[in-house]
Scaffold this active site. Structure first.
Site, PDB file in Angstrom:
ATOM      1  N   CYS A 279     -15.655  40.247  99.815  1.00 33.26           N
ATOM      2  CA  CYS A 279     -16.339  40.937 100.901  1.00 33.26           C
ATOM      3  C   CYS A 279     -15.862  42.395 100.953  1.00 33.26           C
ATOM      4  CB  CYS A 279     -16.018  40.195 102.193  1.00 33.26           C
ATOM      5  SG  CYS A 279     -15.916  41.195 103.658  1.00 33.26           S
ATOM      6  N   GLU A 280     -16.821  43.325 100.940  1.00 29.12           N
ATOM      7  CA  GLU A 280     -16.403  44.731 100.870  1.00 29.12           C
ATOM      8  C   GLU A 280     -15.904  45.267 102.211  1.00 29.12           C
ATOM      9  OE1 GLU A 280     -19.857  46.714  99.351  1.00 29.12           O
ATOM     10  OE2 GLU A 280     -20.661  47.146 101.329  1.00 29.12           O
ATOM     11  N   HIS A 281     -16.114  44.501 103.283  1.00 32.97           N
ATOM     12  CA  HIS A 281     -15.608  44.953 104.584  1.00 32.97           C
ATOM     13  C   HIS A 281     -14.133  44.633 104.767  1.00 32.97           C
ATOM     14  CE1 HIS A 281     -20.023  44.473 106.025  1.00 32.97           C
ATOM     15  NE2 HIS A 281     -19.800  45.683 105.551  1.00 32.97           N
ATOM     16  N   HIS A 282     -13.701  43.529 104.195  1.00 36.03           N
ATOM     17  CA  HIS A 282     -12.312  43.091 104.416  1.00 36.03           C
ATOM     18  C   HIS A 282     -11.528  42.861 103.127  1.00 36.03           C
ATOM     19  CE1 HIS A 282     -14.537  41.845 108.101  1.00 36.03           C
ATOM     20  NE2 HIS A 282     -13.433  42.231 108.715  1.00 36.03           N
TER      21      HIS A 282
ATOM     22  N   GLN B  47     -23.348  40.029 100.919  1.00 36.53           N
ATOM     23  CA  GLN B  47     -24.119  38.964 100.276  1.00 36.53           C
ATOM     24  C   GLN B  47     -25.576  39.361 100.061  1.00 36.53           C
ATOM     25  OE1 GLN B  47     -23.389  35.039 101.888  1.00 36.53           O
ATOM     26  NE2 GLN B  47     -25.386  34.316 101.201  1.00 36.53           N
TER      27      GLN B  47
ATOM     28  N   HIS C 166     -17.763  32.948 103.771  1.00 35.51           N
ATOM     29  CA  HIS C 166     -17.029  34.222 103.792  1.00 35.51           C
ATOM     30  C   HIS C 166     -15.660  33.973 104.418  1.00 35.51           C
ATOM     31  CE1 HIS C 166     -20.426  37.137 102.967  1.00 35.51           C
ATOM     32  NE2 HIS C 166     -20.991  35.939 102.946  1.00 35.51           N
TER      33      HIS C 166
ATOM     34  N   CYS D 105     -13.663  36.107 105.396  1.00 37.25           N
ATOM     35  CA  CYS D 105     -13.421  37.019 106.523  1.00 37.25           C
ATOM     36  C   CYS D 105     -13.926  36.410 107.821  1.00 37.25           C
ATOM     37  CB  CYS D 105     -14.075  38.375 106.282  1.00 37.25           C
ATOM     38  SG  CYS D 105     -15.868  38.310 106.239  1.00 37.25           S
TER      39      CYS D 105
HETATM   40  N1  LIG Z   1     -24.419  41.191 106.737  1.00 34.43           N
HETATM   41  C1  LIG Z   1     -23.212  40.916 106.228  1.00 34.43           C
HETATM   42  N2  LIG Z   1     -22.132  41.060 106.986  1.00 34.43           N
HETATM   43  C2  LIG Z   1     -20.934  40.746 106.449  1.00 34.43           C
HETATM   44  C3  LIG Z   1     -20.777  40.314 105.135  1.00 34.43           C
HETATM   45  N3  LIG Z   1     -19.457  40.093 104.915  1.00 34.43           N
HETATM   46  C4  LIG Z   1     -18.832  40.382 106.070  1.00 34.43           C
HETATM   47  N4  LIG Z   1     -19.718  40.783 107.001  1.00 34.43           N
HETATM   48  C5  LIG Z   1     -19.531  41.182 108.387  1.00 34.43           C
HETATM   49  O1  LIG Z   1     -19.174  42.526 108.513  1.00 34.43           O
HETATM   50  C6  LIG Z   1     -18.837  42.736 109.871  1.00 34.43           C
HETATM   51  C7  LIG Z   1     -17.800  43.826 110.046  1.00 34.43           C
HETATM   52  O2  LIG Z   1     -17.690  43.991 111.422  1.00 34.43           O
HETATM   53  P1  LIG Z   1     -16.587  44.922 112.146  1.00 34.43           P
HETATM   54  O3  LIG Z   1     -16.750  44.754 113.631  1.00 34.43           O
HETATM   55  O4  LIG Z   1     -16.668  46.300 111.587  1.00 34.43           O
HETATM   56  O5  LIG Z   1     -15.225  44.305 111.613  1.00 34.43           O
HETATM   57  P2  LIG Z   1     -14.209  43.330 112.348  1.00 34.43           P
HETATM   58  O6  LIG Z   1     -13.671  43.975 113.588  1.00 34.43           O
HETATM   59  O7  LIG Z   1     -13.202  42.893 111.341  1.00 34.43           O
HETATM   60  O8  LIG Z   1     -15.169  42.133 112.772  1.00 34.43           O
HETATM   61  P3  LIG Z   1     -14.876  40.574 112.933  1.00 34.43           P
HETATM   62  O9  LIG Z   1     -15.079  39.962 111.563  1.00 34.43           O
HETATM   63  O10 LIG Z   1     -15.942  40.114 113.880  1.00 34.43           O
HETATM   64  O11 LIG Z   1     -13.485  40.394 113.423  1.00 34.43           O
HETATM   65  C8  LIG Z   1     -18.381  41.370 110.386  1.00 34.43           C
HETATM   66  O12 LIG Z   1     -19.344  40.921 111.313  1.00 34.43           O
HETATM   67  C9  LIG Z   1     -18.418  40.492 109.118  1.00 34.43           C
HETATM   68  O13 LIG Z   1     -18.713  39.124 109.391  1.00 34.43           O
HETATM   69  C10 LIG Z   1     -21.963  40.190 104.344  1.00 34.43           C
HETATM   70  O14 LIG Z   1     -21.939  39.816 103.168  1.00 34.43           O
HETATM   71  N5  LIG Z   1     -23.144  40.498 104.934  1.00 34.43           N
HETATM   72 ZN   LIG Z   2     -15.514  40.448 105.385  1.00 30.75          ZN
END
Ligand SMILES: Nc1nc2c(ncn2[C@@H]2O[C@H](COP(=O)(O)OP(=O)(O)OP(=O)(O)O)[C@@H](O)[C@H]2O)c(=O)[nH]1
Ligand SMILES: [Zn+2]
Length: 227
Positions: free
Chosen positions: A121-124, A162, A190, A192
């Site tokens: 996952c590129e966010h985490h 994804q 996921h 995360c």
């Molecule tokens: N649409 C989508 N979202 C993703 C994917 N992988 C991770 N995410 C979401 O990216 C979002 C990032 O949200 P943020 O509020 O910036 O990060 P955060 O504070 O760590 O959020 P939480 O996961 O809710 O604790 C989260 O809702 C994740 O579930 C993906 O493949 N597709």
């Molecule tokens: Zn993530």
């Protein structure tokens, strides 16, 4: 601590194949390329910088880098990022593709199910664990079956969302097979979502990308989505 050798970090030595170049151009054209920049760093330089950054992480967390279990962790992570889980950022790693002429005039759906893959996952920067389903209606070209799995895995080896991963596999196969009639569906967990944050251990996410007849024909779409 282990230092890099030319051998451990040899990744980007292959020239770009014609297929890789065509796929890259198609993704850029469709606005589906992973957001990358050309930073001019060699594979060796990437490895060294990531290793140094993780030495800092280990130190900052208050862990003892001299402990025999931890001392090579920055090296392991740098090697893992460059050679393994993010190796799909490098188009020289795009799989060798075997495509043959459709001399048998196959015109029914070819469907590959339960393609297991992992991504990040590129966010985490934590794991995505999924199964992909891919189908196409052959036109002039037929692709070696294992190449479909390899394409899914290649794009899995990038930081991903994804939805983009699903679309990248779609456009790649449309480009290589020279037909719009391709469909991709991914179901993934996921970590995360599962192992941090909301800590939901049971949910999974389904994404689908449909092209050509898979989008236009209810019958074709249903046949793909059925099982
Ligand atoms: N649409 C989508 N979202 C993703 C994917 N992988 C991770 N995410 C979401 O990216 C979002 C990032 O949200 P943020 O509020 O910036 O990060 P955060 O504070 O760590 O959020 P939480 O996961 O809710 O604790 C989260 O809702 C994740 O579930 C993906 O493949 N597709
Ligand atoms: Zn993530």
């Amino acid at each position: 601590m282990k230092t890099a050798t030319a051998e451990t970090n040899k990744v980007s030595t292959l020239p770009l194949s014609d297929e890789a170049a065509r796929v890259r151009d198609a993704l850029i054209k469709h606005g589906l390329e992973t957001p990358m920049i050309e930073n001019g760093l060699s594979t060796e330089e990437k490895y060294q910088r990531i290793k140094a950054a993780f030495e800092d992480v280990v130190y900052t967390l208050g862990l003892d880098i001299n402990d025999d279990s931890l001392s090579e962790t920055p090296h392991r992570i740098a090697k893992m990022y460059v050679k393994e889980i993010f190796s799909g950022l490098d188009y020289s790693q795009f799989p060798k593709i075997t495509v043959i002429e459709n001399k048998m005039n196959v015109d029914e759906m070819v469907k590959v199910s339960d393609i297991s893959f992992t991504s990040t996952c590129e966010h985490h920067f934590v794991t995505i664990d999924g199964l992909a389903k891919v189908a196409y209606l052959p036109k002039n070209k037929i692709i070696g079956l294992s190449k479909i799995n390899r394409i899914v895995r290649y794009f899995g080896q990038r930081p991903q969302v994804q939805e983009r991963l699903t679309q990248q596999v779609l456009v790649t196969l449309q480009t290589l097979l020279e037909t719009d009639n391709v469909a991709v569906s991914i179901n993934a967990t996921h970590y995360c979502v599962k192992a941090r944050g909301v800590m939901d251990a049971s949910s999974s996410t389904q994404t689908t990308a449909l092209g050509g007849l898979f989008k236009r024909s209810d019958k074709t779409r249903s046949e793909f989505l059925a099982s």
